[in-house]
Motif scaffolding. Sequence first.
Motif, PDB file in Angstrom:
ATOM      1  N   CYS A 140       0.821  -1.214   0.000  1.00 41.74           N
ATOM      2  CA  CYS A 140       0.000   0.000   0.000  1.00 41.74           C
ATOM      3  C   CYS A 140       0.851   1.258   0.000  1.00 41.74           C
ATOM      4  CB  CYS A 140      -0.927   0.010   1.217  1.00 41.74           C
ATOM      5  SG  CYS A 140      -2.307  -1.151   1.125  1.00 41.74           S
ATOM      6  N   THR A 141       1.954   1.231   0.749  1.00 42.94           N
ATOM      7  CA  THR A 141       2.849   2.384   0.801  1.00 42.94           C
ATOM      8  C   THR A 141       3.359   2.749  -0.586  1.00 42.94           C
ATOM      9  OG1 THR A 141       3.558   1.932   3.070  1.00 42.94           O
ATOM     10  CG2 THR A 141       5.064   3.208   1.693  1.00 42.94           C
ATOM     11  N   VAL A 142       3.767   1.747  -1.348  1.00 39.39           N
ATOM     12  CA  VAL A 142       4.262   1.997  -2.705  1.00 39.39           C
ATOM     13  C   VAL A 142       3.143   2.508  -3.599  1.00 39.39           C
ATOM     14  CG1 VAL A 142       5.271   0.948  -4.772  1.00 39.39           C
ATOM     15  CG2 VAL A 142       6.096   0.284  -2.510  1.00 39.39           C
ATOM     16  N   LEU A 143       1.990   1.875  -3.544  1.00 38.06           N
ATOM     17  CA  LEU A 143       0.888   2.236  -4.439  1.00 38.06           C
ATOM     18  C   LEU A 143       0.307   3.605  -4.118  1.00 38.06           C
ATOM     19  CD1 LEU A 143      -0.854  -1.239  -4.612  1.00 38.06           C
ATOM     20  CD2 LEU A 143       0.548  -0.163  -6.378  1.00 38.06           C
ATOM     21  N   GLU A 144       0.384   4.026  -2.854  1.00 36.22           N
ATOM     22  CA  GLU A 144      -0.107   5.356  -2.482  1.00 36.22           C
ATOM     23  C   GLU A 144       0.713   6.466  -3.132  1.00 36.22           C
ATOM     24  OE1 GLU A 144      -0.065   5.190   1.749  1.00 36.22           O
ATOM     25  OE2 GLU A 144      -1.933   4.034   1.873  1.00 36.22           O
ATOM     26  N   ALA A 145       1.940   6.145  -3.557  1.00 42.53           N
ATOM     27  CA  ALA A 145       2.770   7.118  -4.268  1.00 42.53           C
ATOM     28  C   ALA A 145       2.359   7.255  -5.728  1.00 42.53           C
ATOM     29  CB  ALA A 145       4.240   6.732  -4.167  1.00 42.53           C
ATOM     30  N   GLU A 146       1.458   6.416  -6.186  1.00 46.47           N
ATOM     31  CA  GLU A 146       0.847   6.467  -7.515  1.00 46.47           C
ATOM     32  C   GLU A 146       1.848   6.306  -8.668  1.00 46.47           C
ATOM     33  OE1 GLU A 146      -1.588   9.977  -7.738  1.00 46.47           O
ATOM     34  OE2 GLU A 146      -2.976   9.239  -6.207  1.00 46.47           O
ATOM     35  N   PRO A 147       2.581   5.201  -8.693  1.00 39.64           N
ATOM     36  CA  PRO A 147       3.406   4.922  -9.871  1.00 39.64           C
ATOM     37  C   PRO A 147       2.502   4.624 -11.063  1.00 39.64           C
ATOM     38  CG  PRO A 147       3.296   2.985  -8.478  1.00 39.64           C
ATOM     39  CD  PRO A 147       2.612   4.093  -7.713  1.00 39.64           C
ATOM     40  N   ASP A 148       2.975   4.921 -12.258  1.00 44.57           N
ATOM     41  CA  ASP A 148       2.180   4.630 -13.454  1.00 44.57           C
ATOM     42  C   ASP A 148       2.090   3.127 -13.702  1.00 44.57           C
ATOM     43  OD1 ASP A 148       1.612   7.390 -14.748  1.00 44.57           O
ATOM     44  OD2 ASP A 148       3.724   7.468 -14.184  1.00 44.57           O
ATOM     45  N   VAL A 149       3.181   2.421 -13.416  1.00 42.02           N
ATOM     46  CA  VAL A 149       3.225   0.971 -13.611  1.00 42.02           C
ATOM     47  C   VAL A 149       3.788   0.326 -12.362  1.00 42.02           C
ATOM     48  CG1 VAL A 149       4.175  -0.935 -14.979  1.00 42.02           C
ATOM     49  CG2 VAL A 149       3.529   1.202 -16.105  1.00 42.02           C
ATOM     50  N   PHE A 150       3.105  -0.717 -11.885  1.00 44.88           N
ATOM     51  CA  PHE A 150       3.635  -1.531 -10.790  1.00 44.88           C
ATOM     52  C   PHE A 150       4.098  -2.855 -11.380  1.00 44.88           C
ATOM     53  CE2 PHE A 150       3.326  -4.946  -7.730  1.00 44.88           C
ATOM     54  CZ  PHE A 150       4.016  -4.425  -6.644  1.00 44.88           C
ATOM     55  N   ASN A 151       5.384  -3.155 -11.217  1.00 46.70           N
ATOM     56  CA  ASN A 151       5.991  -4.344 -11.809  1.00 46.70           C
ATOM     57  C   ASN A 151       6.570  -5.225 -10.705  1.00 46.70           C
ATOM     58  OD1 ASN A 151       7.389  -6.217 -13.345  1.00 46.70           O
ATOM     59  ND2 ASN A 151       8.511  -4.718 -14.555  1.00 46.70           N
TER      60      ASN A 151
END
Length: 280
Positions: A140-151
């Motif tokens: 969640c911490t990573v996704l809250e930063a709103e990357p365009d692509v999660f790999n």
Amino acid sequence: MARKSGPLARGARRVRVLLREISLHTVCEEARCPNLGECFTRGTATFLLLGDRCTRRCAYCAVATARPLPPDDAEPDRVAEAARRLGLRYVVLTSVDRDDLADGGAGHFAATVRAVRRALPEAGIEVLTPDFKGNQGALCTVLEAEPDVFNHNIEAVPRLFPRLRPQGRYRLSLDVLAAAKAIRRGQVTKSGLMVGLGETDEEVVPVLEDLRRAGVDVVTIGQYLRPTRDHEPVHRFVTPATFRALEERARAIGFPTVYSGVFVRSSFNAEEVYRAGGPR
């Protein structure tokens, strides 16, 4: 099987000098990627966060396994500065595995995404993360930063995980990808696997099906090339025709975007793959 080789062009040397000047690591160098010269010549690189020492030992990976240093809180801003000076339109961030950290380095990923976003508001950002041992809070911490692509790369067929990725788990990697899709609505997800590690073509197809069921949008398939004699040997060299067949099968399974070929790596041509559905 030929490798890409040759002296670094002037543009590639410029990238290397900048990385040394700002004290940054790249997976291009640490993992001995065969595309290093091509990417550096084009003025791009995949940043390796949290040092160059990994807490895991995968049989195919050239990144050193050793006790890592504490995270460098200034690194996110240095990455952003390097990306700005290189004029990147698309920034790929990955890291060593940091099982020594409570969040697996997720906070560092998020800080770097935000730093790059401040420096280059129009740039696309892709994160290539570890599995964080399945820690949902870290994800969640990573996704809250709103990357365009999660790999997150699956890397190999499940039968080979105990030998090649003894500290990873096939099902956990699938769960991480599925969770990323569930946690952040509309998140583009991506994964990659290597062939030539001892699998058969028949074993590859179920992996593609599993990835698609996990909601993965972009899949990459590339030839494993042994980085040193101390690593897993190449068990077979896959033909261009087989790579094309695997691409066709992946598209038939339902992947919107597939990138398959000998020198394909997860972050190679990442901007083109993301923006145009594959290099042209």
